[in-house]
Motif scaffolding. Structure first.
Motif, short mmCIF file in Angstrom:
data_model
loop_
_atom_site.label_atom_id
_atom_site.label_comp_id
_atom_site.label_asym_id
_atom_site.label_seq_id
_atom_site.Cartn_x
_atom_site.Cartn_y
_atom_site.Cartn_z
N ILE A 173 134.62 -34.12 -9.56
CA ILE A 173 134.67 -33.21 -10.70
C ILE A 173 134.71 -31.78 -10.19
O ILE A 173 133.85 -31.38 -9.41
CB ILE A 173 133.47 -33.41 -11.64
CG1 ILE A 173 133.47 -34.85 -12.20
CG2 ILE A 173 133.51 -32.40 -12.79
CD1 ILE A 173 132.30 -35.14 -13.12
N ALA A 229 132.22 -27.92 -16.33
CA ALA A 229 132.23 -28.98 -15.33
C ALA A 229 130.86 -29.10 -14.67
O ALA A 229 130.38 -30.20 -14.36
CB ALA A 229 133.29 -28.70 -14.28
N LEU A 240 129.10 -35.02 -15.70
CA LEU A 240 128.95 -35.93 -14.56
C LEU A 240 128.19 -37.19 -14.96
O LEU A 240 128.67 -38.31 -14.73
CB LEU A 240 128.23 -35.21 -13.42
CG LEU A 240 127.85 -36.07 -12.21
CD1 LEU A 240 129.08 -36.59 -11.51
CD2 LEU A 240 126.97 -35.27 -11.25
N TRP A 261 130.68 -40.50 -6.17
CA TRP A 261 130.96 -39.32 -6.98
C TRP A 261 130.51 -38.02 -6.32
O TRP A 261 129.58 -38.00 -5.52
CB TRP A 261 130.32 -39.44 -8.36
CG TRP A 261 128.88 -39.89 -8.34
CD1 TRP A 261 128.41 -41.17 -8.39
CD2 TRP A 261 127.71 -39.05 -8.23
NE1 TRP A 261 127.03 -41.19 -8.34
CE2 TRP A 261 126.57 -39.90 -8.25
CE3 TRP A 261 127.52 -37.68 -8.16
CZ2 TRP A 261 125.27 -39.43 -8.16
CZ3 TRP A 261 126.22 -37.19 -8.07
CH2 TRP A 261 125.11 -38.07 -8.07
N LEU A 314 130.35 -33.60 -7.45
CA LEU A 314 130.57 -32.48 -8.37
C LEU A 314 130.64 -31.20 -7.57
O LEU A 314 129.76 -30.91 -6.76
CB LEU A 314 129.41 -32.41 -9.37
CG LEU A 314 129.34 -31.15 -10.25
CD1 LEU A 314 130.54 -31.08 -11.18
CD2 LEU A 314 128.03 -31.14 -11.05
N LEU A 354 138.57 -34.96 -11.94
CA LEU A 354 138.41 -34.39 -13.28
C LEU A 354 138.27 -32.89 -13.15
O LEU A 354 137.54 -32.41 -12.28
CB LEU A 354 137.17 -34.95 -13.98
CG LEU A 354 137.01 -36.47 -14.04
CD1 LEU A 354 135.70 -36.84 -14.74
CD2 LEU A 354 138.18 -37.11 -14.77
N THR A 355 138.93 -32.14 -14.01
CA THR A 355 138.86 -30.68 -13.92
C THR A 355 138.52 -30.06 -15.28
O THR A 355 138.88 -30.58 -16.33
CB THR A 355 140.20 -30.08 -13.45
OG1 THR A 355 141.22 -30.37 -14.40
CG2 THR A 355 140.60 -30.63 -12.09
N SER A 356 137.82 -28.94 -15.21
CA SER A 356 137.56 -28.09 -16.38
C SER A 356 137.83 -26.66 -15.96
O SER A 356 137.07 -26.09 -15.17
CB SER A 356 136.11 -28.25 -16.84
OG SER A 356 135.80 -27.32 -17.86
N GLY A 362 132.82 -37.36 -21.59
CA GLY A 362 132.70 -38.30 -20.49
C GLY A 362 133.27 -39.67 -20.83
O GLY A 362 133.95 -40.30 -20.00
#
Length: 236
Positions: free
Chosen positions: A49, A55, A68, A83, A85, A112-114, A225
């Motif tokens: 992430i 995020a 997350l 995983w 972050l 995953l992106t923000s 999520g």
């Protein structure tokens, strides 16, 4: 041209309102919790992430209640999730790209992106923004070779409780144009999907944002999520 002209016309009001919002909006910390680990049983799945304060999970107290934790909870019964972050409050696309360069090259199945809110607050044009997105996602492919990238859309900032008009209206216009460009870009990629931040839907479900009126709440992170996890399941 209209948005550029409106921005110029509103500069005096934006300066006053921007200072007021910065002074009056509580600055929430990034939540506590591990940012790297392994969880679950089943098929191996690696998830990274990346991005900004959303995020990172700002708006809740622990990573368990953030994006997350919500993604992991939705996947851990069927996947052995590896995983990580890597996100920080206040980062726009340029800083996120710099941060990614500090990471070791390795494969992740999913990224995953923000990205976007902090570019909106800098009044970055959508044309300039999408060029930066192209650089960002090209770098992600080079460093992590993901099979799936799930990009979060820019939130509808005109609906943020923390923002008064005309500041909220202007930010909302920038966000809308960015999302138009993002949708076109993502639809042209065979390894990408995007999630629209549907604040109007959340409000219809009586879901509120975080206490600062600027970040997602636990309930919104859970929906985000689960949506991402559903996309991952379809791919894997």
């Amino acid at each position: 041209m209209f948005l550029k002209a409106a921005t110029i016309a509103l500069i005096p009001a934006l300066i006053v309102q921007g200072k007021r919002v910065k002074k009056n909006t509580p600055r929430l910390p990034e939540p506590d919790g591990l940012r790297e680990g392994q969880t679950g049983m089943g098929k191996p799945l690696s998830v990274l992430i990346l991005g900004d304060s959303a995020a990172a999970g700002v708006g809740v107290e622990t990573q368990q209640d953030a994006l997350l934790g919500s993604v992991i909870d939705a996947l851990k019964m069927d996947y052995a999730v590896d995983w990580k972050l890597h996100a920080k409050s206040g980062d726009g696309t340029g800083q996120i790209i710099k941060n990614i360069h500090t990471l070791t090259n390795r494969h992740y199945d999913v990224v995953l992106t923000s990205v976007g809110v902090n570019d909106v607050t800098k009044l970055m044009s959508s044309k300039q923004w999408i060029k930066k997105q192209q650089d960002l996602y090209q770098l992600i492919r080079q460093k992590f070779s993901p099979e799936l990238v799930v990009a979060a859309g820019v939130p509808p900032m005109h609906m943020f409780p923390a923002l008064p008009n005309p500041l909220s209206w202007l930010f909302g216009q920038y966000a809308k144009q960015m999302n138009t460009e993002l949708a076109e870009f993502v639809n042209a990629q065979d390894h990408m999907q995007w999630i629209e931040y549907d604040l109007q839907k959340y409000q219809s479900l009586n879901l509120e944002m975080a206490s600062d009126g600027f970040h997602p709440s636990k309930e919104i992170y859970q929906i985000w999520g689960k949506t991402a996890a559903d996309m991952i399941r379809q791919q894997f």
